[in-house]
Design an enzyme around this catalytic site. Structure first.
Site, PDB file in Angstrom:
ATOM      1  N   LYS A 154       7.899   5.296   3.252  1.00  0.00           N
ATOM      2  CA  LYS A 154       6.691   5.865   2.631  1.00  0.00           C
ATOM      3  C   LYS A 154       7.071   6.680   1.400  1.00  0.00           C
ATOM      4  O   LYS A 154       8.134   7.281   1.350  1.00  0.00           O
ATOM      5  CB  LYS A 154       5.954   6.760   3.643  1.00  0.00           C
ATOM      6  N   TYR A 171       8.077   3.264  12.873  1.00  0.00           N
ATOM      7  CA  TYR A 171       6.810   2.548  12.761  1.00  0.00           C
ATOM      8  C   TYR A 171       6.134   2.597  14.124  1.00  0.00           C
ATOM      9  O   TYR A 171       6.664   2.089  15.113  1.00  0.00           O
ATOM     10  CB  TYR A 171       7.065   1.097  12.343  1.00  0.00           C
ATOM     11  N   LYS A 190      -8.938   2.537   4.742  1.00  0.00           N
ATOM     12  CA  LYS A 190     -10.017   2.589   5.730  1.00  0.00           C
ATOM     13  C   LYS A 190     -11.212   1.740   5.306  1.00  0.00           C
ATOM     14  O   LYS A 190     -11.564   1.706   4.132  1.00  0.00           O
ATOM     15  CB  LYS A 190     -10.468   4.043   5.871  1.00  0.00           C
ATOM     16  N   ASN A 240      -5.226  15.846   3.267  1.00  0.00           N
ATOM     17  CA  ASN A 240      -5.922  15.520   2.026  1.00  0.00           C
ATOM     18  C   ASN A 240      -6.777  16.711   1.607  1.00  0.00           C
ATOM     19  O   ASN A 240      -7.627  17.170   2.371  1.00  0.00           O
ATOM     20  CB  ASN A 240      -6.821  14.290   2.208  1.00  0.00           C
ATOM     21  N   ARG A 257      -9.378  17.379  -0.417  1.00  0.00           N
ATOM     22  CA  ARG A 257     -10.558  16.968  -1.203  1.00  0.00           C
ATOM     23  C   ARG A 257     -11.627  16.487  -0.236  1.00  0.00           C
ATOM     24  O   ARG A 257     -11.381  16.377   0.952  1.00  0.00           O
ATOM     25  CB  ARG A 257     -10.180  15.815  -2.132  1.00  0.00           C
ATOM     26  N   VAL A 317     -13.996  10.035   1.545  1.00  0.00           N
ATOM     27  CA  VAL A 317     -15.005   8.981   1.499  1.00  0.00           C
ATOM     28  C   VAL A 317     -15.870   9.028   2.769  1.00  0.00           C
ATOM     29  O   VAL A 317     -17.084   8.885   2.720  1.00  0.00           O
ATOM     30  CB  VAL A 317     -14.307   7.605   1.372  1.00  0.00           C
TER      31      VAL A 317
END
Ligand code: ADP
Ligand code: ADP
Ligand code: MG
Length: 444
Positions: free
Chosen positions: A157, A201, A236, A289, A291, A294
């Site tokens: 990542k 993973y 997503k 995150n 912010r 969505v």
């Protein structure tokens, strides 16, 4: 309270923010690129300013042009929405340095949580379980050692990754040898930061995230979780609240972890702490995150809390007024994208026929209207259908009905509406047995 806000975004989220501002009696300034002249957010705002050509780098991502619009309009605050500059520390810093209010966390906070490696260090410090993996950035030798220790498969990542980009699964040493240098190169060109790390993973996990609100006075509350396990390429597509797969005890536990993380970094604003849940029910920290997300409407629907209003109140220096969060029923959000259902390539075009579903328990957040030409330059998200039901079953039945009603047609325009209908008829989704790889498996 802020009296005038500039929305540094476009599409449905700009419309979403303008709506709350209107209800709060706040004047709104829309910015738009030449491709968005006829956009809904421009029509709904009190004022609007063209900030440049269609290319995002010359408009919605161009800080000097945005700052000029802020000055010209005398806006007191800037709402960055999601995507674009919403998590850009430099933008937050420049807005604040010009004496304006950035409606989001501080530049320092954005810097910290935007670095997934640093965020994991914070999580470790406050006792949140981490996916086994590297402690910091890795080079090839280090990645090899760690992968041997935690065993394959592993994921590579990017420290600065986002939007599902920069994630690669590796099944053996040969693949690691091949993919690690590529991953570093790509991270460098996509995010300007070549640092990558490796993690075990987790096979077929669920994505569970906690919505938080924090004011400037150290008060932090959690608004419960959302499950976002319907994904394609780590992005997503369908989200729901609450998750049908966790108990009240697990919910409390996740909320406590999310709050501890926020308190540790003196977080201010609305934010989301993301976790993975493995098949045994163990939780692992993934990222935070800073912010609006969505999928925030599913939380709004079941709590009755307007998250954008809280963002604006917090940015204006008010104290959190919510003491207790009450949840009612189930909400599910479907992202409607203008894309080819077979190739998943964006499929922009003009909307010639449009019918939005309605009735009890339906919310549609969109910027499209009949005659609107979807420009090819931006994200393919054109609408969000959010349904509510007393139970998850009722929400699913209602969603089926709403998707049947939903008509978006135009020359060359394709959407993923039928795809959502198919999903709702799968046994796995009905029983909430779906996981982040389910959609990709379903499509095979
Ligand atoms: P959220 O975390 O709010 O659910 P996503 O994970 O879907 O949002 O995407 C994160 C951010 O990345 C969003 O702000 C979105 O605008 C942006 N984004 C989504 N898809 C892409 C993409 N393919 N390329 C670049 N950015 C994207
Ligand atoms: P982004 O910043 O792009 O949103 P995240 O770290 O939030 O990246 O991960 C996005 C998605 O990638 C997760 O929801 C999950 O599906 C998948 N993912 C991330 N890390 C792992 C992991 N260690 N094992 C399995 N899947 C993972
Ligand atoms: Mg994420």
């Amino acid at each position: 309270m802020l009296k005038k806000i500039l929305i540094a975004n476009r599409g449905e989220i700009a419309v979403r923010v303008i709506r709350t501002c209107k209800e709060m009696g706040i004047r709104t300034v829309a910015v738009y690129s030449e491709a968005d002249r006829d956009s809904m957010h421009v029509k709904l705002a009190d004022e609007s300013i063209c900030i440049g050509p269609p290319e995002p780098l010359k408009s919605y991502l161009d800080i000097p042009r945005l700052m000029a619009a802020v000055e010209v309009s005398s806006a007191e605050g800037v709402h960055p929405g999601y995507g674009f500059l919403s998590e850009n520390p430099k933008f937050a810093q420049i807005v604040e340095a010009s004496g304006k209010v950035f409606i989001g966390p501080s530049a320092e906070t954005l810097e910290l949580i935007g670095d997934k490696i640093k965020a994991k260090e914070v999580a470790k410090k406050v006792g949140i379980p981490l996916v086994p993996g590297s402690d910091g950035p890795v080079d090839f030798q280090k990645a090899l050692e760690i992968a041997r220790e935690i065993k394959y498969p592993v994921v590579i990542k990017s420290a600065a990754g986002g939007g599902g980009r920069g994630i690669r699964v590796v099944y053996d040493e040969r693949e690691l040898r091949e993919k690690l240098p590529l991953a570093m190169q790509e991270a460098k060109s996509a995010f300007g930061d070549e640092r990558v790390y490796v993690e075990k993973y987790i096979v077929n996990p669920k994505h569970i995230e906690v919505q938080v609100l924090a004011d400037r006075y150290g008060n932090v509350i959690a608004l419960g979780e959302r499950e976002c396990s319907i994904q394609r390429r780590y992005q997503k597509l369908v989200e729901e609240a609450p998750s049908a797969s966790i108990s009240e005890k697990q919910r409390k536990y996740l909320e406590e972890l999310a709050i501890a993380f926020c308190k540790e970094i003196n977080y201010v604003g609305a934010g989301t702490v993301e976790f993975l849940m493995d098949q045994e029910g163990n939780f692992y920290f993934m990222e935070m995150n800073g912010r609006i997300q969505v999928e925030h409407p599913v939380t709004e629907i079941i709590t009755g809390i307007d998250i954008v209003r809280e963002q604006i109140r917090i940015a204006s220096g008010e104290k959190l007024s919510i003491k207790k969060v009450e949840r009612r029923g189930y909400a599910i959000e479907f992202r409607i994208n203008a894309e080819d259902p077979n190739t998943f390539l964006p499929s922009p075009g003009r909307v010639d026929r449009l019918f939005l579903p309605g009735g009890l328990g339906i919310r549609v957040d969109t910027h499209i209207y009949c005659g609107y030409k979807i420009p090819p330059f931006y994200d393919s998200l054109i609408a969000k259908l959010i349904v509510w039901g007393k139970s998850r079953e009722e929400a699913i039945d209602r969603a089926k009905r709403a998707l049947e009603e939903f008509i978006i047609e135009g020359e060359g325009l394709k959407t993923n509406i039928d795809f959502h209908k198919r999903l709702l008829n799968t046994r796995e989704f009905k029983m909430a047995k779906h996981h982040v790889k389910f959609l990709e498996e379903m499509m095979l």
